[in-house]
Design an enzyme around this catalytic site. Structure first.
Site, PDB file in Angstrom:
ATOM      1  N   HIS A 117     -22.450 -14.075 -21.924  1.00 19.23           N
ATOM      2  CA  HIS A 117     -22.033 -14.961 -23.032  1.00 19.23           C
ATOM      3  C   HIS A 117     -21.150 -16.083 -22.838  1.00 19.23           C
ATOM      4  CE1 HIS A 117     -23.914 -12.210 -25.825  1.00 19.23           C
ATOM      5  NE2 HIS A 117     -23.076 -11.200 -25.361  1.00 19.23           N
ATOM      6  N   ASP A 143     -30.947  -8.800 -22.258  1.00 15.58           N
ATOM      7  CA  ASP A 143     -30.238  -8.117 -22.907  1.00 15.58           C
ATOM      8  C   ASP A 143     -30.470  -8.213 -24.310  1.00 15.58           C
ATOM      9  OD1 ASP A 143     -26.956  -7.430 -22.330  1.00 15.58           O
ATOM     10  OD2 ASP A 143     -27.186  -8.009 -24.357  1.00 15.58           O
TER      11      ASP A 143
HETATM   12  C1  OKP Z   1     -22.011  -8.080 -24.560  1.00 15.23           C
HETATM   13  B1  OKP Z   1     -23.528  -8.029 -23.773  1.00 15.23           B
HETATM   14  C2  OKP Z   1     -20.539  -5.135 -32.537  1.00 15.23           C
HETATM   15  C3  OKP Z   1     -19.767  -6.096 -31.873  1.00 15.23           C
HETATM   16  C4  OKP Z   1     -20.230  -6.715 -30.807  1.00 15.23           C
HETATM   17  C5  OKP Z   1     -19.449  -7.981 -28.766  1.00 15.23           C
HETATM   18  C6  OKP Z   1     -20.723  -7.500 -28.245  1.00 15.23           C
HETATM   19  C7  OKP Z   1     -20.799  -8.182 -26.621  1.00 15.23           C
HETATM   20  C8  OKP Z   1     -22.010  -7.528 -25.995  1.00 15.23           C
HETATM   21  N1  OKP Z   1     -20.476  -4.663 -33.891  1.00 15.23           N
HETATM   22  N2  OKP Z   1     -19.117  -7.369 -30.048  1.00 15.23           N
HETATM   23  O1  OKP Z   1     -24.441  -9.067 -24.370  1.00 15.23           O
HETATM   24  O2  OKP Z   1     -23.803  -6.780 -23.498  1.00 15.23           O
HETATM   25 ZN    ZN Z   2     -25.651  -7.073 -24.909  1.00 22.51          ZN
END
Ligand code: OKP
Ligand code: ZN
Length: 343
Positions: free
Chosen positions: A159, A195
């Site tokens: 991200h 992912d």
């Molecule tokens: C990081 B990676 C869920 C909220 C999600 C952030 C997710 C980050 C994922 N209700 N907030 O891509 O695994």
């Molecule tokens: Zn993820």
């Protein structure tokens, strides 16, 4: 397959995470990476080495210097003003405001961070530097002739954009690895992101370039995080036009209801690109029991992903991303790697 791992990631352990209006235990725990490395050892995947120190230079190839400097110094600035609590932004330069870097740490946090779920703690920079070292050491092993290598990074990185951190990600380790492979003389590098979440940072970093192809299979961002990128009509810009492919999946998609087909389409695009090597952003939050994912892959599907990737016959650097079902993250991630090795 060689695995690169550093236990320095344990320096970062967010106290809590604001989810659905409530503080809950953070999803990105040190235990995730511990389970992954233990599984690598348990199945005898291959040698496990600690990374060599690389400093910040490789990260500066894909992030701005003011951004890396911010990540390196934010905790001490925050700590001096606010004490021991995790540094979390509460205001952002949203669409109708101005793009001005503030002076105060609170404003700068919102300037560089896009969500409230990616805290900076006392150990964040130590973890991030270790991740840079792991990604670079893995890329270097590939360059020296390894056929495949696993960068067992924590936290995820996909991200993180040139000047933006969010979604548990601070520095984009997959992008660092891909850029390093380019810098070492590879003419074309493909990044395949499996992912559950769209790799908005990797897309942004390479969006105007034709030497790095970005292909992502992820839950439709009309419905889930990161919402503001990852849509099917994002195909690249300028020199990069045609070198970005997003394959958003409807929530609930499983192996036989669309995922296998999307993977096939992704691999065909990569093959047509004729890259010198491949970086895989390896997230296993596509698992049917993942607490924050809503796709429906089963354990046995992960070996199939690995086998399919192997059919490309490319030197491959796997970089760990998400997966939050803590007692399955090691099993599922290593299934991909074993599937790759078995084919
Ligand atoms: C990081 B990676 C869920 C909220 C999600 C952030 C997710 C980050 C994922 N209700 N907030 O891509 O695994
Ligand atoms: Zn993820």
């Amino acid at each position: 397959m060689l695995t690169v791992y550093s236990d320095a990631h344990q320096a970062h352990h967010a106290k809590q995470e604001l989810i659905g209006g409530q503080f809950q235990p953070a999803f990105d725990t040190p235990q995730r990476a511990v389970n992954i490395i233990e599984r690598v050892a348990e199945v005898g995947l291959g040698r496990i080495v600690t990374p060599e120190a690389h400093g910040t230079a490789p990260a500066l190839r894909v992030h701005s210097s003011r951004f890396i400097e911010f990540l390196r110094t934010a905790w001490s600035e925050w700590h001096a003003k606010k004490g021991d609590s995790d540094a979390i932004p509460l205001i952002w330069p949203s669409r109708t405001l101005r793009d001005i870097e503030p002076r105060d740490i609170e404003g700068r946090l919102g300037y560089f961070c896009a969500d409230a779920g990616t805290p900076i703690t006392a150990g964040t920079w130590k973890m991030v530097q270790a991740g840079i070292d792991v990604a670079c050491t893995a890329a270097d092993a590939l360059q020296r002739g390894d056929r495949a290598v696993f960068a067992a990074t924590r936290p995820p990185g996909h991200h993180a954009g040139k000047e933006l951190f969010l979604g548990y990600c601070y520095v984009n380790f997959a992008a660092v690895a891909a850029q390093r492979l380019i810098d070492q003389g590879n003419r074309r590098v493909a990044v395949l992101d499996v992912d559950y979440h769209h790799g908005n940072g990797t897309q942004e970093i390479f969006y105007d370039r034709s030497d790095v192809l970005f292909v992502s299979i992820h839950a439709d961002t009309r419905d889930v995080f990161p919402f503001f990128l990852g849509h099917a009509d994002e195909t690249g810009t300028a020199d990069g036009e045609g070198f970005n492919l997003n394959l958003p999946q409807a929530l609930g998609t499983g192996w036989n209801s669309g995922y296998a087909q999307a993977l096939q389409q992704a691999l065909e695009r990569i093959e047509a690109f004729r890259p010198d090597c491949l970086v895989v952003s390896l997230g296993v939050d596509t698992y049917e029991l993942d607490p924050i994912g809503q796709l429906a892959l089963r354990c046995e599907d992960y070996a199939e992903i690995g086998k399919s990737i192997r059919s490309l016959a490319l030197p491959t650097c796997f970089v760990m991303e998400g997966g939050y079902m803590v007692d399955h993250v090691g099993i599922n991630a290593v299934e991909v790697l074993r599937g790759y090795e078995s084919a």
